[in-house]
Motif scaffolding. Structure first.
Motif, PDB file in Angstrom:
ATOM      1  N   GLU A 218      -1.596  -4.083  -8.884  1.00  0.00           N
ATOM      2  CA  GLU A 218      -2.954  -3.629  -9.146  1.00  0.00           C
ATOM      3  C   GLU A 218      -3.952  -4.761  -8.928  1.00  0.00           C
TER       4      GLU A 218
ATOM      5  N   GLU B  59      -2.740   6.769  -2.257  1.00  0.00           N
ATOM      6  CA  GLU B  59      -2.866   5.929  -3.448  1.00  0.00           C
ATOM      7  C   GLU B  59      -1.829   6.298  -4.502  1.00  0.00           C
TER       8      GLU B  59
ATOM      9  N   MET C  79       1.097   3.853  -6.160  1.00  0.00           N
ATOM     10  CA  MET C  79       1.264   3.612  -7.589  1.00  0.00           C
ATOM     11  C   MET C  79       2.684   3.911  -8.041  1.00  0.00           C
TER      12      MET C  79
ATOM     13  N   ALA D 211      -4.528   1.973 -13.302  1.00  0.00           N
ATOM     14  CA  ALA D 211      -4.249   3.314 -12.777  1.00  0.00           C
ATOM     15  C   ALA D 211      -5.376   4.282 -13.116  1.00  0.00           C
TER      16      ALA D 211
END
Length: 260
Positions: free
Chosen positions: A204, A194, A198, A157
């Protein structure tokens, strides 16, 4: 009762239309002052009584004008003891939200937004490489953001946030204000997608993939520093195609969302 004097009344049954037209005229005058820089970001508009006296309108019309400016994001009206209207200069984020609403309403897919970004950002990369002052302006900022990416190779992240910062720095330092404004809005809109992924737990990329992306960023910095605008452009095209392949494989047909 309003004290407006601008223009004739349309008729007794159309007074609200008259009030709205006057409110729009007041809003237009204040908008010009904001956009022309007479009123800067963070400034407070004159007191209500002063505006009433200047425009010769009533409180209802003035409130309508403030509402117009507030919906445009140009002012925030504060209530209570610290009342007043605080000025906000337009930002690329504001344009991104408007773009996003239009695109969401039209059900524009993510792959469409991606294509625009992949087509335009490499142009900014080339412009960065052409800047005669790139060693003092562009390269140091890109290197700083790249170092941040390297520090977060093990945190997916945080790495994505740093990567977005790199691409935003490219746009911010391209030297062409039209491209800066346009691409900043597009970059912001892509970043909003994005953030949505997340929060939804999108898988990921692995460390190996992140390291490969960081190495390509390092190569971009070298080409920009060398003034190789053609080489930097073509590497940016390849890099963005690879970077977008992963999210597009999962969300390419998903409509763009404006976000909050």
């Amino acid at each position: 009762m309003d004290r407006a004097v601008e223009g004739p009344r349309v008729g007794v049954g159309h007074t609200p239309v008259h009030h709205q037209a006057v409110a729009e005229a007041v809003a237009a005058t204040l908008r010009r002052r904001i956009l022309n820089g007479e009123l800067g970001d963070g400034d407070v508009l004159p007191k209500q009584d002063d505006l009433l006296a200047e425009f010769q309108v009533g409180r209802t019309t003035l409130r309508q004008a403030m509402w117009i400016l507030e919906t445009e994001g140009l002012v925030t009206v504060r209530r209570g003891k610290v009342g007043g209207a605080v000025v906000h200069a337009p930002r690329p984020q504001d344009a991104a939200h408007m773009f996003g609403m239009v695109m969401q309403a039209r059900r524009v897919p993510l792959e469409d937004l991606s294509l625009a970004l992949r087509s335009l950002e490499p142009v900014c990369v080339g412009l960065c490489a052409r800047r005669p002052d790139r060693d003092r302006t562009v390269v140091p900022e890109l290197q700083s953001v790249h170092d941040e990416m390297i520090r977060h190779l093990d945190d997916g992240a945080a790495y994505i946030r740093a990567t977005r910062g790199f691409h935003e720095a490219i746009v911010r330092n391209c030297g062409n204000q039209t491209m800066q404004i346009l691409l900043s809005a597009v970059e912001e809109l892509w970043s909003r997608q994005e953030r949505l992924w997340m929060t939804e737990g999108l898988r990921e990329t692995g460390r190996t993939t992140r390291l490969a992306g960081a190495l390509e960023h390092a190569q971009l910095i070298e080409l920009i520093a060398a003034g190789d605008d053609v080489g930097a452009y073509h590497l940016a095209v390849r890099h963005l195609e690879g970077a977008h392949a992963f999210p597009l494989s999962a969300h390419g047909s998903r409509p763009v969302e404006a976000g909050d």
